[in-house]
Design an enzyme around this catalytic site. Structure first.
Site, PDB file in Angstrom:
ATOM      1  CG  HIS A 141      -1.916  -1.146   1.434  1.00 26.73           C
ATOM      2  ND1 HIS A 141      -2.925  -1.523   0.625  1.00 26.73           N
ATOM      3  CD2 HIS A 141      -1.749  -2.437   2.057  1.00 26.73           C
ATOM      4  CE1 HIS A 141      -3.558  -2.580   1.217  1.00 26.73           C
ATOM      5  NE2 HIS A 141      -2.863  -3.197   1.606  1.00 26.73           N
ATOM      6  CB  SER A 254      13.478  22.195 -15.223  1.00 22.91           C
ATOM      7  OG  SER A 254      12.571  23.208 -15.419  1.00 22.91           O
ATOM      8  CE  LYS A 260      12.191  18.949 -11.136  1.00 23.58           C
ATOM      9  NZ  LYS A 260      11.172  19.288 -11.848  1.00 23.58           N
ATOM     10  CD  GLU A 267       8.491  12.023 -15.114  1.00 24.40           C
ATOM     11  OE1 GLU A 267       8.401  12.418 -14.303  1.00 24.40           O
ATOM     12  OE2 GLU A 267       8.793  12.587 -16.081  1.00 24.40           O
TER      13      GLU A 267
END
Length: 398
Positions: A141, A254, A260, A267
């Site tokens: 979970h 970024s 970043k 992804e």
């Protein structure tokens, strides 16, 4: 050029021609191989002379892609063979021709996927071996549950990918039988010898696309697994988890925020799962209502397979680099395992070893957690020999 011009007077309307033309250039080497096999069959019964067959072999090496005047790659091959091309189609149809070429394509795509999987798994095992005993939390979970090790966790990835490997092997085996000899639907009256590993039924031979569905299923499940792996890498490399840092050769920055470092490979692998699932369901929907044998709807079988092959190769290659360059933060991993509550199940099982029924032991430990009096026992052995499991996985993948 079309292979049916003798039946239709004049030319098709440009709108119809553009709609019907196949974008099947990727089949060229596979169609050439299927054509070579068919030419051998024609030579065996004297439809091609030895001299013509020799000339055919030379000509085959110079065949190029289709041009705007060709309806598909099969037409392009016949056109470029010249006078020999007018003989090469004896005893076959585009129906068994495209099925034969497509089967060779899928078998090769499966072999390519296997090679890419082997490279990816090698990268995972190279990371798992030195981290066989590196502690990290196991989750249920998405809550910390029990201690595991990094090596044990990475071996779970290998188990998923091993099943994927078996699915691609199955798809390759399903693509192996040859439909050559089936002709358009009912074979040929010419006394041609059967091809190697012939299919048993001519209708099924030209209508079957199960092998393509098997490949797309293998690709879809692979991307489901790559999505899960990608999601874990995304989580591990957040500041909130901090279990790993991205290698700069497999990360992006970024355009606005200078600090970043983004896990775009993970992804995008996660994102491509949706397209992989869609390709499978799309082809299932295409074939579900088709009567036997061949229908032009089946021209739609190739674009999803072509796209799946590109995505499988691209994702596995990029993820291999990502995993090899991932930097683990062992201190952060160890700190995440320091919560004594991760050993609550060990405490309950210690009571079971002393003769306490498990449900009573569970309630006793839960009560101590509620009151703040829980004391963690020494960790028990539960994972087996992780280093040996890594070595066994290497042997299976060797």
């Amino acid at each position: 050029m079309t292979l049916w011009a003798g039946r239709v007077a004049g030319e098709l309307a440009p709108e119809v021609w553009d709609f019907l033309r196949a974008d099947d250039g990727e089949l060229l080497p596979y169609d050439l191989e299927a054509t070579r096999i068919h030419a051998e069959r024609l030579r065996e019964v004297g439809i091609l002379t030895d001299a013509e067959f020799a000339e055919f072999g030379v000509s085959l090496a110079s065949i190029d892609a289709a041009d705007g005047a060709d309806e598909d790659i099969h037409t392009a091959i016949e056109r470029q063979l010249g006078e020999l091309g007018r003989k090469i189609h004896a005893g076959r149809s585009r129906n068994d021709q495209v099925a034969a070429a497509f089967r060779l394509y899928v078998a090769d795509a499966c072999a390519e996927a296997d090679r890419a999987l082997r490279a990816f798994v090698a990268a995972i095992l190279d990371r798992a071996e030195p981290e066989a005993e590196t502690p990290m939390p196991g989750y249920t979970h998405l809550q910390r549950a029990q201690p595991v090790t990094v090596g044990h966790h990475l071996l779970a990835w290998v188990e998923m990918l091993e099943r994927d490997r078996a699915r691609f092997a199955f798809a390759a085996a399903q693509a192996a039988p040859s439909p050559l000899g089936a002709g358009a639907v009912a074979g040929s009256t010419l006394p041609l010898p059967p091809p190697p590993d012939p299919m048993r039924n001519s209708l099924d031979a030209v209508a079957d696309r199960d092998f393509a569905l098997d490949y797309l299923y293998a690709a879809a499940v692979l991307f489901v697994h790559l999505s899960r792996i990608g999601e874990e890498i995304v989580l591990w490399t957040t500041a909130e988890f901090g279990f790993a840092r991205l290698g700069e050769s497999a990360a992006t920055g970024s355009s606005m925020m200078p600090q970043k470092l983004n896990p775009d490979v993970a992804e995008l692998a996660r994102g491509k799962a949706g397209a992989a699932i869609g390709r499978l369901t799309g082809l299932l929907a295409t074939v579900k209502g088709l009567p036997l044998a061949y229908d032009r709807d089946l021209q739609e079988d190739k674009p999803p397979v072509f796209a799946a092959r590109r995505d499988v190769a691209g994702a596995l290659g990029a993820l291999t680099v990502l995993v090899r360059t991932l930097e683990l933060d062992r201190e952060r991993l160890a700190d995440a395992c320091s919560d004594p509550l991760l050993l609550a199940t060990d405490a309950a099982e210690a009571l079971v070893r002393d003769g306490v029924p498990f449900r009573d032991a569970h309630e006793e430990v839960a009560a101590s957690i509620r009151t703040g009096s829980f004391e963690a026992p020494a960790p028990g052995a539960r994972l087996g020999d992780v280093a040996a499991a890594v070595a066994a996985a290497r042997e299976r993948w060797s």
